[in-house]
Design an enzyme around this catalytic site. Structure first.
Site, mmCIF file in Angstrom:
data_model
loop_
_atom_site.group_PDB
_atom_site.id
_atom_site.type_symbol
_atom_site.label_atom_id
_atom_site.label_comp_id
_atom_site.label_asym_id
_atom_site.label_seq_id
_atom_site.Cartn_x
_atom_site.Cartn_y
_atom_site.Cartn_z
ATOM 1 N N ARG A 132 0.826 -1.198 0.000
ATOM 2 C CA ARG A 132 0.000 0.000 0.000
ATOM 3 C C ARG A 132 0.859 1.246 0.000
ATOM 4 O O ARG A 132 1.982 1.248 0.486
ATOM 5 C CB ARG A 132 -0.859 0.051 1.271
ATOM 6 N N ARG A 172 -4.201 7.076 -3.563
ATOM 7 C CA ARG A 172 -3.811 5.831 -2.895
ATOM 8 C C ARG A 172 -3.427 4.808 -3.957
ATOM 9 O O ARG A 172 -3.917 4.869 -5.085
ATOM 10 C CB ARG A 172 -4.965 5.299 -2.046
ATOM 11 N N CYS A 224 -7.312 2.891 -12.519
ATOM 12 C CA CYS A 224 -7.651 3.978 -11.594
ATOM 13 C C CYS A 224 -9.134 3.888 -11.234
ATOM 14 O O CYS A 224 -9.963 3.506 -12.057
ATOM 15 C CB CYS A 224 -7.402 5.332 -12.237
ATOM 16 N N GLU A 226 -12.121 6.962 -5.016
ATOM 17 C CA GLU A 226 -12.188 6.576 -3.601
ATOM 18 C C GLU A 226 -13.602 6.823 -3.073
ATOM 19 O O GLU A 226 -14.296 7.734 -3.536
ATOM 20 C CB GLU A 226 -11.170 7.413 -2.810
ATOM 21 N N ARG A 248 -1.907 6.236 8.145
ATOM 22 C CA ARG A 248 -1.386 5.060 8.844
ATOM 23 C C ARG A 248 -0.131 5.409 9.615
ATOM 24 O O ARG A 248 0.967 4.964 9.286
ATOM 25 C CB ARG A 248 -1.075 3.932 7.846
ATOM 26 N N ARG A 308 4.016 4.859 -16.548
ATOM 27 C CA ARG A 308 4.635 4.947 -17.871
ATOM 28 C C ARG A 308 5.918 5.779 -17.836
ATOM 29 O O ARG A 308 6.691 5.780 -18.776
ATOM 30 C CB ARG A 308 3.651 5.519 -18.887
ATOM 31 N N TYR A 355 3.842 6.131 2.747
ATOM 32 C CA TYR A 355 2.892 7.244 2.834
ATOM 33 C C TYR A 355 3.666 8.553 2.784
ATOM 34 O O TYR A 355 4.581 8.750 3.574
ATOM 35 C CB TYR A 355 2.069 7.140 4.124
#
Length: 125
Positions: free
Chosen positions: A6, A89, A74, A77, A115, A62, A107
């Site tokens: 993640r 994310r 894609c 959210e 997180r 790319r 992150y």
């Protein structure tokens, strides 16, 4: 073993250039920290918050050598009230020998709030 890695970052404005720039930086850190080789990646999923629509963050792949044939998608959210705005994310699904606790989830910027339990402290290996 197949693992999910993640990551998340934020941008300061809905700008294609900044979305791509921050997504590239995020992916470079995910790849580096987890020793990921594109050939071992099953797929990459990006999500963006409702306020980001100037480009697809998937275009960032790319910009990376060897990532042309990695499947990427894609999505939007879920618009949860009071969630972090201007957020990108990513979930990288990769074949790796690493144990779950060895995976480095990355992150950047304001996304570190998502997180804090996974953030490395400066100077820690």
């Amino acid at each position: 073993m197949i693992r999910g890695v993640r990551g998340a970052t934020t941008v300061t404005r809905n700008s294609a250039d900044e979305i791509i720039e921050k997504s590239v930086a995020l992916m470079e850190d995910i790849i580096s920290e987890n020793e990921i080789v594109a050939e071992r990646v099953a797929s990459v999923y990006f999500t963006v918050t409702e306020d980001l629509n100037d480009t697809f963050p998937a275009k960032s792949l790319r910009e990376l050598d060897g990532w042309t044939h990695v499947p990427v998608m894609c999505m939007r959210e879920i618009p949860v009230p009071a969630s972090l705005p201007m957020c990108i994310r990513v979930m990288v699904t990769v074949e790796t020998d690493k144990h779950q606790e060895e995976i480095e989830h990355i992150y950047h910027h304001e996304a570190t709030k998502l997180r804090p339990d996974l953030q490395k402290k400066k100077g820690e290996g």
